[in-house]
Design a protein around this motif. Sequence first.
Motif, PDB file in Angstrom:
ATOM      1  N   ALA A 141       9.564   5.921   3.622  1.00 25.14           N
ATOM      2  CA  ALA A 141       9.831   6.533   2.316  1.00 25.14           C
ATOM      3  C   ALA A 141       9.814   5.472   1.224  1.00 25.14           C
ATOM      4  O   ALA A 141      10.370   4.389   1.386  1.00 25.14           O
ATOM      5  N   SER A 142       9.183   5.817   0.120  1.00 23.38           N
ATOM      6  CA  SER A 142       9.100   4.895  -1.010  1.00 23.38           C
ATOM      7  C   SER A 142      10.060   5.370  -2.095  1.00 23.38           C
ATOM      8  O   SER A 142       9.688   6.091  -3.025  1.00 23.38           O
ATOM      9  N   THR A 179       0.835  -1.199   0.000  1.00 23.44           N
ATOM     10  CA  THR A 179       0.000   0.000   0.000  1.00 23.44           C
ATOM     11  C   THR A 179       0.871   1.250   0.000  1.00 23.44           C
ATOM     12  O   THR A 179       1.897   1.309   0.686  1.00 23.44           O
ATOM     13  N   THR A 180       0.461   2.261  -0.767  1.00 19.00           N
ATOM     14  CA  THR A 180       1.213   3.514  -0.829  1.00 19.00           C
ATOM     15  C   THR A 180       0.304   4.702  -0.535  1.00 19.00           C
ATOM     16  O   THR A 180      -0.921   4.586  -0.571  1.00 19.00           O
ATOM     17  N   LEU A 186       3.607   1.358   2.995  1.00 18.90           N
ATOM     18  CA  LEU A 186       3.350   0.724   4.283  1.00 18.90           C
ATOM     19  C   LEU A 186       4.237  -0.511   4.398  1.00 18.90           C
ATOM     20  O   LEU A 186       4.116  -1.452   3.620  1.00 18.90           O
ATOM     21  N   SER A 187       5.159  -0.480   5.363  1.00 17.72           N
ATOM     22  CA  SER A 187       6.109  -1.575   5.543  1.00 17.72           C
ATOM     23  C   SER A 187       6.221  -1.920   7.021  1.00 17.72           C
ATOM     24  O   SER A 187       6.500  -1.044   7.844  1.00 17.72           O
ATOM     25  N   ALA A 188       5.990  -3.182   7.353  1.00 10.85           N
ATOM     26  CA  ALA A 188       6.072  -3.657   8.730  1.00 10.85           C
ATOM     27  C   ALA A 188       5.209  -2.809   9.665  1.00 10.85           C
ATOM     28  O   ALA A 188       5.618  -2.472  10.781  1.00 10.85           O
ATOM     29  N   SER A 212       5.089  -4.193  -7.502  1.00 11.06           N
ATOM     30  CA  SER A 212       4.898  -4.481  -6.080  1.00 11.06           C
ATOM     31  C   SER A 212       4.078  -3.433  -5.339  1.00 11.06           C
ATOM     32  O   SER A 212       3.498  -3.711  -4.296  1.00 11.06           O
ATOM     33  N   LEU A 213       4.011  -2.206  -5.873  1.00 13.39           N
ATOM     34  CA  LEU A 213       3.324  -1.116  -5.184  1.00 13.39           C
ATOM     35  C   LEU A 213       1.915  -0.900  -5.724  1.00 13.39           C
ATOM     36  O   LEU A 213       1.718  -0.819  -6.938  1.00 13.39           O
ATOM     37  N   LYS A 214       0.953  -0.785  -4.832  1.00 16.36           N
ATOM     38  CA  LYS A 214      -0.407  -0.431  -5.231  1.00 16.36           C
ATOM     39  C   LYS A 214      -0.455   1.067  -5.546  1.00 16.36           C
ATOM     40  O   LYS A 214       0.295   1.851  -4.972  1.00 16.36           O
TER      41      LYS A 214
END
Length: 204
Positions: A73-74, A38-39, A66-68, A126-128
């Motif tokens: 930052a993406s 999710t971004t 969204l990570s862990a 991989s990114l929405k």
Amino acid sequence: MSSSRPARRSLTSLAVAGAVALTGLVAAAPADAAPTVTTRVYSFAAGPATVTRGAAITVSGSVQKLSAGAWRASAGAPVAVYFDPAGSAPNALVRTVKAATNGGYSTRFTASVTGVWSVRSAVTASLKPSALSVRRTVTVVAPRPSSTRPVSAWNCPSWAPIKGNASSHIFHRPGQRFYTRTKPEICFTTPAAAIAAGYRASKV
């Protein structure tokens, strides 16, 4: 011979049926996996809010993933910039940029018409994609002329403060000795504008 033909036709039919059965057993190629991360677009800005036509509009902000369980930052995420000219056309993609290592992005456009700016984190393997961000309106105004008439017998407008004396073709800048004692016939925005109109600078 007449008895062998049905046998041949029967063998042919069995061969076709067997091929069809084998085809049905072959699994279809798996489709590409759908993006799972999710971004979101964060701290979006477009401005200045009011800008002169031909000047620069800056669109900036950051994109996160969204990570862990936390927003981070993406880096390198593609960011799609959209523009909706006020009352003249639907929202449209105008540029795609990549986020820096800290997730930030910034890009500039030449101001032409008033409209609404927004951005979206574009989809990758991989990114929405994110939803469109908050929309920001930037109003584009016509540039002011380089000279104008005085607002009173002694004063020029604040945006064109340089006093020009028509008889001497001398211009006076704020703070100079004779500035407050000069009745302007014309007011200029800059010394360069006065010089272009044939005026020369006062020495005091």
